[in-house]
Scaffold this motif. Structure first.
Motif, mmCIF file in Angstrom:
data_model
loop_
_atom_site.group_PDB
_atom_site.id
_atom_site.type_symbol
_atom_site.label_atom_id
_atom_site.label_comp_id
_atom_site.label_asym_id
_atom_site.label_seq_id
_atom_site.Cartn_x
_atom_site.Cartn_y
_atom_site.Cartn_z
ATOM 1 N N GLN A 1 -5.284 -30.971 70.829
ATOM 2 C CA GLN A 1 -4.295 -30.863 69.755
ATOM 3 C C GLN A 1 -3.541 -32.169 69.582
ATOM 4 O O GLN A 1 -3.221 -32.845 70.566
ATOM 5 C CB GLN A 1 -3.303 -29.734 70.067
ATOM 6 C CG GLN A 1 -2.384 -29.409 68.916
ATOM 7 C CD GLN A 1 -1.592 -28.139 69.171
ATOM 8 O OE1 GLN A 1 -1.868 -27.391 70.104
ATOM 9 N NE2 GLN A 1 -0.596 -27.909 68.344
ATOM 10 N N VAL A 2 -3.302 -32.503 68.336
ATOM 11 C CA VAL A 2 -2.425 -33.627 68.014
ATOM 12 C C VAL A 2 -1.021 -33.045 67.921
ATOM 13 O O VAL A 2 -0.787 -32.081 67.202
ATOM 14 C CB VAL A 2 -2.822 -34.296 66.677
ATOM 15 C CG1 VAL A 2 -1.838 -35.386 66.309
ATOM 16 C CG2 VAL A 2 -4.237 -34.839 66.753
ATOM 17 N N ILE B 1 -3.433 -37.789 71.058
ATOM 18 C CA ILE B 1 -4.091 -36.500 70.984
ATOM 19 C C ILE B 1 -4.136 -36.001 72.423
ATOM 20 O O ILE B 1 -4.415 -36.774 73.346
ATOM 21 C CB ILE B 1 -5.486 -36.579 70.334
ATOM 22 C CG1 ILE B 1 -6.035 -35.183 70.069
ATOM 23 C CG2 ILE B 1 -6.446 -37.417 71.152
ATOM 24 C CD1 ILE B 1 -7.220 -35.167 69.121
ATOM 25 N N TYR C 1 -6.297 -41.801 69.279
ATOM 26 C CA TYR C 1 -7.377 -41.406 68.391
ATOM 27 C C TYR C 1 -7.357 -42.154 67.057
ATOM 28 O O TYR C 1 -8.108 -41.819 66.132
ATOM 29 C CB TYR C 1 -7.315 -39.899 68.129
ATOM 30 C CG TYR C 1 -6.099 -39.486 67.322
ATOM 31 C CD1 TYR C 1 -6.177 -39.290 65.954
ATOM 32 C CD2 TYR C 1 -4.871 -39.311 67.933
ATOM 33 C CE1 TYR C 1 -5.069 -38.925 65.213
ATOM 34 C CE2 TYR C 1 -3.760 -38.948 67.210
ATOM 35 C CZ TYR C 1 -3.862 -38.748 65.853
ATOM 36 O OH TYR C 1 -2.760 -38.390 65.130
ATOM 37 N N LEU D 1 -13.200 -35.970 65.228
ATOM 38 C CA LEU D 1 -12.223 -35.184 65.988
ATOM 39 C C LEU D 1 -12.678 -33.736 66.132
ATOM 40 O O LEU D 1 -12.453 -33.105 67.166
ATOM 41 C CB LEU D 1 -10.848 -35.247 65.330
ATOM 42 C CG LEU D 1 -10.124 -36.584 65.425
ATOM 43 C CD1 LEU D 1 -8.828 -36.549 64.638
ATOM 44 C CD2 LEU D 1 -9.861 -36.950 66.866
ATOM 45 N N ARG E 1 -13.236 -31.367 69.477
ATOM 46 C CA ARG E 1 -12.722 -30.004 69.641
ATOM 47 C C ARG E 1 -13.835 -29.033 70.037
ATOM 48 O O ARG E 1 -13.643 -28.167 70.881
ATOM 49 C CB ARG E 1 -12.041 -29.539 68.356
ATOM 50 C CG ARG E 1 -10.696 -30.173 68.140
ATOM 51 C CD ARG E 1 -9.973 -29.570 66.931
ATOM 52 N NE ARG E 1 -8.624 -30.071 66.865
ATOM 53 C CZ ARG E 1 -8.243 -31.118 66.149
ATOM 54 N NH1 ARG E 1 -9.119 -31.780 65.427
ATOM 55 N NH2 ARG E 1 -6.983 -31.506 66.147
#
Length: 161
Positions: A51-52, A77, A28, A36, A40
């Protein structure tokens, strides 16, 4: 981040990955926070999670979920969900809109996969589409019977007139 926080993250991710049918790893780097966030939102609509996670924590959580064979490097990610097709569609659609978002590898149906397999899964019809096709197939004989009876009725009315 303290050891207890790391342990909590590993525990939560391990549970999530055990229940997930697909876990997709993407790069990402270069994406903005609003971009981002749109990923989501799209994932949430398809009941997938994004989720990172630090590579070491993700690796431990994957190992706890009996998933092995993927080595995590650089920025990642993670996108995962219970429906492999829906999760693949979310990632594939987002990757088409954002050239900085790159699909690296994945576990699709709990097997190690590459970006090409994720793209192939994204092209499959979703659960709702398949149920619609099935319903149409089941209804076709009844629909044809209705058309046939109606045509017979009209023919008999024309003969009587």
């Amino acid at each position: 981040m303290t050891k207890t926080q790391k342990a909590e993250i590993i525990e939560v991710l391990s549970t999530e990955f055990k229940d997930a049918q697909s876990v997709i790893f993407c790069d990402y780097k270069g994406l903005s926070v609003p971009e981002l966030e749109s990923l989501r939102i799209a994932a949430r609509a398809k009941e997938a999670k994004v989720q990172v996670v630090k590579n070491t924590l993700a690796t431990i959580a994957l190992k706890n979920a009996q998933l092995s064979g993927v080595e995590l490097k650089d920025t990642n990610i993670l996108v995962w969900g219970a429906d492999s097709v829906a999760t693949s569609k979310v990632v594939s659609d987002f990757a088409k809109k954002n050239d900085k978002f790159i699909i690296k590898s994945a576990y699709v149906d709990r097997e190690v996969s590459d970006a090409a397999r994720v793209e192939a899964f994204a092209k499959l019809p979703g659960r709702e589409e398949l149920l619609g096709m099935l319903a149409a197939t089941w209804m076709a004989p009844l629909t044809n019977l209705g058309f046939g009876l109606n045509a017979l009725k009209e023919k008999k009315e024309q003969e009587a007139a």
